[in-house]
Design a protein around this motif. Structure first.
Motif, PDB file in Angstrom:
ATOM      1  N   GLY A  38      -1.676 -11.604 -10.366  1.00 23.89           N
ATOM      2  CA  GLY A  38      -1.911 -10.201 -10.052  1.00 23.89           C
ATOM      3  C   GLY A  38      -2.092  -9.954  -8.559  1.00 23.89           C
ATOM      4  O   GLY A  38      -2.274 -10.877  -7.765  1.00 23.89           O
ATOM      5  N   THR A  39      -2.032  -8.669  -8.213  1.00 19.82           N
ATOM      6  CA  THR A  39      -2.032  -8.272  -6.804  1.00 19.82           C
ATOM      7  C   THR A  39      -3.333  -8.629  -6.089  1.00 19.82           C
ATOM      8  O   THR A  39      -3.318  -9.092  -4.949  1.00 19.82           O
ATOM      9  CB  THR A  39      -1.783  -6.754  -6.707  1.00 19.82           C
ATOM     10  OG1 THR A  39      -0.538  -6.483  -7.337  1.00 19.82           O
ATOM     11  CG2 THR A  39      -1.704  -6.293  -5.256  1.00 19.82           C
ATOM     12  N   ASP A  40      -4.471  -8.426  -6.752  1.00 14.15           N
ATOM     13  CA  ASP A  40      -5.750  -8.745  -6.108  1.00 14.15           C
ATOM     14  C   ASP A  40      -5.826 -10.229  -5.748  1.00 14.15           C
ATOM     15  O   ASP A  40      -6.331 -10.597  -4.683  1.00 14.15           O
ATOM     16  CB  ASP A  40      -6.929  -8.393  -7.022  1.00 14.15           C
ATOM     17  CG  ASP A  40      -7.086  -6.885  -7.168  1.00 14.15           C
ATOM     18  OD1 ASP A  40      -6.437  -6.152  -6.379  1.00 14.15           O
ATOM     19  OD2 ASP A  40      -7.832  -6.443  -8.059  1.00 14.15           O
ATOM     20  N   ALA A  41      -5.309 -11.068  -6.649  1.00 15.25           N
ATOM     21  CA  ALA A  41      -5.314 -12.514  -6.399  1.00 15.25           C
ATOM     22  C   ALA A  41      -4.403 -12.865  -5.220  1.00 15.25           C
ATOM     23  O   ALA A  41      -4.718 -13.759  -4.428  1.00 15.25           O
ATOM     24  CB  ALA A  41      -4.872 -13.258  -7.658  1.00 15.25           C
ATOM     25  N   ASN A  88       7.683  -6.631  -5.367  1.00 16.39           N
ATOM     26  CA  ASN A  88       7.446  -8.022  -5.742  1.00 16.39           C
ATOM     27  C   ASN A  88       5.970  -8.367  -5.861  1.00 16.39           C
ATOM     28  O   ASN A  88       5.559  -9.075  -6.770  1.00 16.39           O
ATOM     29  CB  ASN A  88       8.012  -8.935  -4.648  1.00 16.39           C
ATOM     30  CG  ASN A  88       9.275  -9.605  -5.119  1.00 16.39           C
ATOM     31  OD1 ASN A  88       9.485  -9.724  -6.315  1.00 16.39           O
ATOM     32  ND2 ASN A  88      10.101 -10.028  -4.199  1.00 16.39           N
ATOM     33  N   LEU A  89       5.176  -7.910  -4.914  1.00 18.24           N
ATOM     34  CA  LEU A  89       3.775  -8.328  -4.852  1.00 18.24           C
ATOM     35  C   LEU A  89       2.834  -7.264  -5.403  1.00 18.24           C
ATOM     36  O   LEU A  89       1.640  -7.521  -5.574  1.00 18.24           O
ATOM     37  CB  LEU A  89       3.413  -8.717  -3.415  1.00 18.24           C
ATOM     38  CG  LEU A  89       4.235  -9.921  -2.920  1.00 18.24           C
ATOM     39  CD1 LEU A  89       4.028 -10.180  -1.436  1.00 18.24           C
ATOM     40  CD2 LEU A  89       3.915 -11.172  -3.729  1.00 18.24           C
ATOM     41  N   GLY A  90       3.362  -6.098  -5.679  1.00 20.04           N
ATOM     42  CA  GLY A  90       2.628  -5.112  -6.472  1.00 20.04           C
ATOM     43  C   GLY A  90       1.671  -4.212  -5.713  1.00 20.04           C
ATOM     44  O   GLY A  90       1.004  -3.380  -6.323  1.00 20.04           O
ATOM     45  N   TRP A  91       1.590  -4.355  -4.393  1.00 21.97           N
ATOM     46  CA  TRP A  91       0.605  -3.513  -3.711  1.00 21.97           C
ATOM     47  C   TRP A  91       1.167  -2.170  -3.258  1.00 21.97           C
ATOM     48  O   TRP A  91       2.360  -1.987  -3.102  1.00 21.97           O
ATOM     49  CB  TRP A  91      -0.008  -4.248  -2.535  1.00 21.97           C
ATOM     50  CG  TRP A  91       0.953  -4.765  -1.515  1.00 21.97           C
ATOM     51  CD1 TRP A  91       1.951  -4.067  -0.875  1.00 21.97           C
ATOM     52  CD2 TRP A  91       0.998  -6.096  -1.005  1.00 21.97           C
ATOM     53  NE1 TRP A  91       2.609  -4.882  -0.002  1.00 21.97           N
ATOM     54  CE2 TRP A  91       2.043  -6.126  -0.049  1.00 21.97           C
ATOM     55  CE3 TRP A  91       0.257  -7.251  -1.243  1.00 21.97           C
ATOM     56  CZ2 TRP A  91       2.367  -7.288   0.650  1.00 21.97           C
ATOM     57  CZ3 TRP A  91       0.584  -8.395  -0.535  1.00 21.97           C
ATOM     58  CH2 TRP A  91       1.629  -8.407   0.390  1.00 21.97           C
ATOM     59  N   ARG A  92       0.232  -1.238  -3.085  1.00 22.18           N
ATOM     60  CA  ARG A  92       0.549   0.076  -2.516  1.00 22.18           C
ATOM     61  C   ARG A  92      -0.521   0.416  -1.501  1.00 22.18           C
ATOM     62  O   ARG A  92      -1.700   0.296  -1.783  1.00 22.18           O
ATOM     63  CB  ARG A  92       0.520   1.159  -3.610  1.00 22.18           C
ATOM     64  CG  ARG A  92       1.815   1.301  -4.319  1.00 22.18           C
ATOM     65  CD  ARG A  92       1.759   2.411  -5.353  1.00 22.18           C
ATOM     66  NE  ARG A  92       2.937   2.308  -6.210  1.00 22.18           N
ATOM     67  CZ  ARG A  92       4.128   2.807  -5.895  1.00 22.18           C
ATOM     68  NH1 ARG A  92       4.295   3.470  -4.775  1.00 22.18           N
ATOM     69  NH2 ARG A  92       5.145   2.650  -6.722  1.00 22.18           N
TER      70      ARG A  92
END
Ligand SMILES: [Zn+2]
Length: 310
Positions: A38-41, A88-92
């Motif tokens: 996941g993104t936080d990780a 790809n990495l899911g962040w915004r």
């Protein structure tokens, strides 16, 4: 030894280095990005890696790093240090520069776009060393680019400068991921060539390297696919030449691995198309998968020289 932290965050792996002021690599390391967690990780892994690199520098050289540079994929707001979006990495809207600065005890941090930092490194310490104006083109899954002017990369007003992959070279052509038709990357990316050759050779696993090998072996179907890609690429390069007039076009990414099988017909196709424009020198990239990490380190050093002169 004065040094900076250089970090390239990719879809699956991170590449890092400690870089001296002349761009030489003092230490190198790699780690997985861990996006499956996941993104936080992923963000935690980036911050941990940066902190460990700072420790590594202290242990090795007895002093703190002077700055850090980080290259990330997707859309970047370099000015404000925001990683705006990565599919790809899911962040915004991730304030990555601020987070890294906090984690590294107030160290100056530069945030850059992976392809543009890669282009910066190729232009300054790689294939374009000493060249003032260049265009860097990466022929990979898609096609991305970077415009080099005076030792820096022109990011554009909105961070989209250099997107040569989305120049339309075949109006009404194949549908592109961006929504347009006939973009260069639908025709001349490593993926496009792989797809075409997998279809023509009836081998779903055939890739661009296999197509290049078949071209070298004289396979006519492969030659036709290769010619289409080369001609599309030449059209894109000539358009860029007319707009930007670079002295050198540096080409990297999977398709460039084909070497002269690509460069020889490409030089011919470009020179056939030029009328008044001066021909650019077409050269293969030399830094391979370390380009973005090295470029991130150069951005960190640039940050320091800007601070001194400001
Ligand atoms: Zn497109």
């Amino acid at each position: 030894m004065k040094h900076v932290i250089a970090l390239d965050v990719g879809g699956t792996g991170m590449k890092a280095a400690l870089l001296a002021q002349d761009g030489s690599v003092l230490f190198e390391a790699r780690r997985p990005t861990g996006r499956e967690h996941g993104t936080d990780a992923v963000v935690a892994a980036i911050l941990d890696f940066a902190a460990d690199l700072a420790d590594e520098g202290r242990t090795r050289f007895g002093c703190d790093p002077l700055a850090a540079g980080v290259a990330v994929p997707g859309t970047i707001d370099e000015k404000n240090g925001i990683a705006v979006f990565s599919a790809n990495l899911g962040w915004r809207d991730l304030p990555l520069r601020k987070l890294l600065g906090e984690r590294l005890g107030g160290l100056p941090v530069a945030l850059g776009h992976d392809v543009r930092t890669g282009g910066l490194a190729e232009g300054r310490i790689g294939a374009g060393r000493g060249v003032d104006r260049f265009l860097f083109i990466a022929l990979g899954t898609g096609i991305a680019g970077a415009i080099g002017i005076g030792g820096r990369i022109e990011a554009g007003a909105h961070g989209y400068g250099g997107e040569i992959g989305h120049v339309v070279v075949r109006p009404g052509g194949p549908l592109c991921g961006c929504g347009a038709r006939g973009c260069l990357e639908t025709l001349a990316s490593a993926s496009a060539v792989s797809r075409a050759w997998a279809g023509a050779s009836d081998d779903p696993d055939a890739d661009a390297a296999a197509c290049a090998a078949a071209v070298e072996a004289g396979d006519e179907r492969a030659e036709a696919i290769w010619r289409d890609a080369v001609e599309a690429l030449a059209d894109g390069i000539v358009l860029a030449q007319s707009l930007l007039d670079p002295s050198t076009v540096i080409i990297g990414g999977g398709l460039a691995e084909a070497g002269e099988t690509l460069f020889a017909p490409l030089r011919a196709a470009v020179s056939e198309r030029l009328t008044f424009q001066m021909p650019p020198e077409l050269v293969p990239a030399t830094l391979r998968d370390t380009a973005a990490s090295l470029g991130a380190g150069l951005l960190a050093w640039d940050l320091l020289s800007t601070e001194v002169t400001a």
